[in-house]
Design an enzyme around this catalytic site. Sequence first.
Site, PDB file in Angstrom:
ATOM      1  N   GLU A 144      52.487  13.228  48.488  1.00 50.71           N
ATOM      2  CA  GLU A 144      51.929  14.320  49.530  1.00 50.71           C
ATOM      3  C   GLU A 144      50.782  15.169  48.724  1.00 50.71           C
ATOM      4  OE1 GLU A 144      55.820  16.687  48.878  1.00 50.71           O
ATOM      5  OE2 GLU A 144      54.595  18.220  48.156  1.00 50.71           O
TER       6      GLU A 144
ATOM      7  N   CYS B 229      44.667  19.588  47.169  1.00 43.56           N
ATOM      8  CA  CYS B 229      45.477  19.434  46.176  1.00 43.56           C
ATOM      9  C   CYS B 229      46.382  17.983  46.210  1.00 43.56           C
ATOM     10  CB  CYS B 229      46.839  20.491  46.039  1.00 43.56           C
ATOM     11  SG  CYS B 229      48.038  19.962  44.921  1.00 43.56           S
TER      12      CYS B 229
ATOM     13  N   CYS C  41      57.458  12.047  38.382  1.00 44.69           N
ATOM     14  CA  CYS C  41      57.007  12.748  37.120  1.00 44.69           C
ATOM     15  C   CYS C  41      58.241  12.569  36.024  1.00 44.69           C
ATOM     16  CB  CYS C  41      56.611  14.143  37.251  1.00 44.69           C
ATOM     17  SG  CYS C  41      55.846  14.805  35.950  1.00 44.69           S
TER      18      CYS C  41
ATOM     19  N   CYS D  77      60.156  18.879  33.920  1.00 44.31           N
ATOM     20  CA  CYS D  77      60.249  20.235  33.849  1.00 44.31           C
ATOM     21  C   CYS D  77      61.530  20.806  34.973  1.00 44.31           C
ATOM     22  CB  CYS D  77      58.963  21.233  34.364  1.00 44.31           C
ATOM     23  SG  CYS D  77      57.557  20.420  33.485  1.00 44.31           S
TER      24      CYS D  77
ATOM     25  N   CYS E 111      60.918  21.987  38.574  1.00 43.51           N
ATOM     26  CA  CYS E 111      60.229  21.216  39.575  1.00 43.51           C
ATOM     27  C   CYS E 111      60.838  20.424  40.389  1.00 43.51           C
ATOM     28  CB  CYS E 111      58.999  20.776  38.741  1.00 43.51           C
ATOM     29  SG  CYS E 111      57.777  19.662  39.560  1.00 43.51           S
TER      30      CYS E 111
ATOM     31  N   CYS F 214      54.917  21.948  44.593  1.00 44.43           N
ATOM     32  CA  CYS F 214      54.946  20.073  44.395  1.00 44.43           C
ATOM     33  C   CYS F 214      56.203  19.654  44.381  1.00 44.43           C
ATOM     34  CB  CYS F 214      54.255  20.056  43.103  1.00 44.43           C
ATOM     35  SG  CYS F 214      54.984  20.257  41.618  1.00 44.43           S
TER      36      CYS F 214
END
Length: 344
Positions: free
Chosen positions: A86, A99, A106, A110, A113, A331
């Site tokens: 995205e 952005c 990822c 974290c 997230c 995100c």
Amino acid sequence: MKHFFSLTREELRKDFNKEPYRADQLLNWVYKHFQTDFEKMSNLPKGLRQELSSMYSFWSLELITTLKAEDAIKFLFKTKDGLKIESVLIFEKDHTTLCVSSQVGCAIGCRFCATAKDGLLRNLQPHEIVEQYMQVSILTGERARNVVFMGMGEPLANYESVRKAAQILVSSWGLDLSKRRISISTSGLIAQIKKMSNDPLMRDLNLAVSINAPNQSLRLNLMPISQTNTLNDLFQALYDYPLSKGRRIMLEYVLISGLNDSPKHALELLPYILKKPGKFKVNLIPYNEEPGSNFKRPPMERILAFQEVLTSHHVMTHIRFSKGKDILGACGQLRSAYNPSLCG
Ligand code: SAH
Ligand code: SF4
């Protein structure tokens, strides 16, 4: 076929070894006029136009859906291998910011997230990063002035592709954006931050670092990367980071209710900042709640109280209310909320 958006001027000129100026004409059409139809490139000979269409391809991302809010548009794309990424176009007062994502998923993990949920699926290639800018520009007619690598992924874990994409974004033959208006946000990969500081191209971009906690144990709890890239070592790398005059490193701090948002936490963070006070500015990001998560956004007075501790010590602080909260602002959230059965 080569992916055009992955090529530098040098690489492209090699393809036209006898007539390197043709490469410049082509770059001019694409990055100055956003023209990707070879047939419309009127100053190129007809034969060459045909040849070009068998040499280069432009598009590898398919737009699946957009979500619009008053101050932001979110774009969900599908890669050639069927993965979702995205991009978010954010309308600021006098300019727009795009952005972009740098990875699918990822690996950093974290806890707060949404991007971390499936781990890392793969790195994005340079052309898939540049294409986010090109598609959004063509779809909306908006040429974003700023680009922030704050979408999905850890940009410094995909260093070479991010570097090449940044090169295309800032070069005069490319999109010609100002280096000062490109920001790389990292969870704090110390070795990569050092690499960035020794790299003349990357060093001139803005560095943003997600701190998110004022001490090692709390940070480790939220960000497993802190195990190997401890808060002290990270700050040391930031103190050593060379900056040109007037520029600052942006420290990002996601405020999560009851976890890291008390004035006590702000006081604990202060000494890290005040050791080199002119070097940093702080971006406070009220946590963007997502379905199924136990984390909550703090109430407004708590956010302001946190900020007050920093500002009363003359720390430059900005509260970043996520744009388009109602369109799932943080995100990875659109991707995880999106029902794949809707996608054709
Ligand atoms: N991987 C990089 C860049 C992408 S994340 C990084 O971590 O810096 C961009 C920013 O969004 C980070 O500061 C991260 O802490 C923050 N973020 C992630 N999930 C969030 C959420 N649900 N609400 C608010 N901010 C979030
Ligand atoms: Fe990765 Fe950044 Fe999300 Fe952490 S906050 S999991 S580093 S995208």
